[in-house]
Design an enzyme around this catalytic site. Structure first.
Site, short mmCIF file in Angstrom:
data_model
loop_
_atom_site.label_atom_id
_atom_site.label_comp_id
_atom_site.label_asym_id
_atom_site.label_seq_id
_atom_site.Cartn_x
_atom_site.Cartn_y
_atom_site.Cartn_z
N CYS A 1 -2.30 0.08 -1.55
CA CYS A 1 -1.04 -0.25 -0.87
C CYS A 1 0.04 0.73 -1.29
O CYS A 1 0.24 0.98 -2.49
CB CYS A 1 -0.64 -1.68 -1.23
SG CYS A 1 0.52 -2.41 -0.08
N ARG B 1 -8.40 -2.65 -1.94
CA ARG B 1 -7.16 -2.39 -1.20
C ARG B 1 -6.29 -1.38 -1.94
O ARG B 1 -6.16 -1.43 -3.15
CB ARG B 1 -6.37 -3.68 -1.02
CG ARG B 1 -5.05 -3.48 -0.27
CD ARG B 1 -4.31 -4.79 -0.07
NE ARG B 1 -3.82 -5.36 -1.32
CZ ARG B 1 -3.19 -6.52 -1.41
NH1 ARG B 1 -2.99 -7.25 -0.33
NH2 ARG B 1 -2.77 -6.96 -2.58
#
Length: 520
Positions: free
Chosen positions: A106, A104
């Site tokens: 972000c 991920r």
């Protein structure tokens, strides 16, 4: 240059516009940034980070499902937040959805659309199916209770049938090969159960549910409900009361009553959209004449799996009152991805010694017409009494050669087929859910954990049960199982069989939508 395919995902929220497309390249699915638009309203309905994150994930889930993937198959996500102070709440919701913990990135950005707090894009692996559940079988070559019987009954060749509890798919190749092998040998005499038959059953129950049984605990019948007769007649007395939970298959009441026992319905209670065992009602239903409790787990029609706390409480209650538990676990092989099932008898010695379990390959592997089932108990007295009952009609001798071979192949060599089946059924349920939310939003939908059924509430229409039957059968030209025949709590509900190609499911939903719109 290699071609990158664009997948137009019919089930994706229409309001998302261009984002309702996914890109596929070499088995990888790319879904561009999803924002929290509610597909039912076409608007942003949530204005807090938790609500918006949940909506974004629901949109991604729908798109991936139609593109042939799932949240579990996500490799990477890119997450954009309008305010990094929202990260903690976002991260908690995100973590619940992406259990596989994909890579991920972000970032905080200022360029998100007005009122949008979060945007997520994903990269996922496309599921590589081995088995073709999209195949529509040639019904001119079939004669089934589910379809041809209904067409004959109504005289309507245009019917679409989602009623009877079997599937419109071919059985697993392992089963087909096993049966073909029997046919090729050309000898159909009385069969003998070899060790491989018992090994398949014992291995399956241990492999899937950590339920350890032995050969001596296994008896047989031609089917689940015929085995009820021997169990009820052998372990209870005429006039005894037998409790079960409604709504449930109408055969429960029918078998109890036909065997001159008293059927006692204890309705399930609905709490915050989830069906639960009503232990207060169960306790109030117990009398000195109560001798048996028939548990349906997973529960037909709503696909509810009773958790270990439920089962332990039930085991204790029945043991305290000298009530034997008959556990119908025929749908145990049809568990949704991410869910788990616990056989009641596997809980403890107390549970094992006060219960008798009925299972079969019939529902889970689409061999209902082969007629073979299992009766299992660790209590030697229960098994002995049951086997004595089989002498009344010589049912213990011979049995079905095809049933033996199908059961062995199902339990020993069909796991991969079963896993793909339940991914497909899960996809069918998600398709139905999104279709109804978008087109018939007042229909009540209940999330199943098992089976190939969708349990749907149509009480908002204000129709009598007869009028609801006419709406489906006469106006929409589709067959379903109506809840009023399943006992208390079923009126106004229907059970929709999802064991069909998605194209057939879509046609049925479109017919239903048209029929309801025409009534307005």
């Amino acid at each position: 240059m290699e071609q990158i395919n664009t997948i137009i995902t019919e089930n994706a929220p229409a309001a998302i516009g261009p984002y309702s497309q996914a890109k596929e390249h070499n088995g990888i699915i790319y879904v561009s940034g999803q924002i929290p638009i509610n597909p039912t309203t076409g608007n942003i309905d949530a204005f807090d980070i938790e609500g918006q994150t949940r909506q974004v994930i629901e949109n991604i889930k729908a798109i991936l499902n139609e593109a042939g993937s799932s949240l579990d198959s996500v490799l990477k996500t890119t997450c954009l937040l309008a305010d990094m102070n929202d990260f903690a709440v976002f991260n908690e919701v995100y973590g619940e959805a992406f259990i596989s913990k994909p890579a991920r990135a972000c970032f905080a950005v200022k360029e998100l659309p007005k009122k949008v707090l979060v945007e997520v894009e994903v990269v996922a692996v496309k599921h590589q199916r081995i088995y073709d559940f999209d195949e529509v079988l040639d019904r001119t070559q079939l004669s089934t209770s589910k379809w041809e019987s209904e067409i004959f009954r109504t005289g309507n060749k245009n019917l679409l049938c989602f009623g009877t509890a079997d599937m419109d798919f071919k059985s697993s190749p392992a089963i087909i090969d096993a049966l073909q092998s029997v046919v090729d040998k050309g000898h159909f005499g009385y069969p003998y159960k070899r060790d491989s038959y018992y090994d398949a059953i014992i291995g399956y129950l241990d492999r899937h549910f950590s339920w350890k049984i032995s050969k001596e605990m296994i008896a047989n019948s031609v089917s689940i409900y015929p085995s009820f007769q021997g169990i009820i007649e052998g372990l209870t007395e005429e006039g005894d009361e037998i409790i079960f939970n409604s709504p449930v298959h109408h055969i429960f009441k029918e078998v109890v009553t036909a065997n001159k026992r008293v059927a006692v319905e204890s309705p399930l209670k609905l709490v915050d959209g989830e069906y639960q065992l009503d232990f207060n009602h169960i306790k109030a239903s117990i009398t000195p004449k109560t001798s048996m409790y028939i548990l349906c787990n997973p529960h037909n029609p709503m696909g509810r799996i009773w958790n270990q706390d439920d089962l332990i409480q039930l085991v204790d209650l029945c043991a305290e009152n000298n009530i034997i538990i008959l556990s119908d676990e025929v749908y145990a092989g049809l568990i949704y991805p991410g869910e788990s099932f616990t056989p009641l008898a596997s809980l403890s010695e107390k549970a094992a010694m006060n219960s008798i379990t009925c299972i079969s390959a019939s529902k889970s592997f689409n061999v209902t017409g082969i007629k073979h089932s299992l009766v299992i108990s660790e209590n030697p007295e229960f098994i002995s009494v049951y086997k004595e009952q089989l002498k009344k009609n010589n049912e213990y001798y011979g049995e079905s050669i095809f049933g033996h071979h199908a059961t062995e192949a199902a339990f020993s060599n069909s796991d991969e087929w079963s896993n793909e089946l339940m991914e497909y059924i899960n996809g069918n349920f998600n398709f139905l859910k999104e279709y109804l939310k978008t087109n018939l939003p007042d229909v009540g939908i209940f999330q199943p954990q098992s089976t190939y059924f969708a349990w749907l509430d149509f009480n908002y229409l204000g129709l009598s049960d007869n009028d609801l039957v006419n709406l489906f059968e006469k106006e929409a030209e589709i067959i379903v199982t109506h809840g009023y025949v399943l006992g208390e709590g079923g009126s106004g509900f229907i059970r929709w069989n999802l064991g069909c190609p998605r194209s057939v499911l879509k046609m049925g939903l479109e017919r239903l939508k048209t029929a309801i719109e025409n009534k307005k």
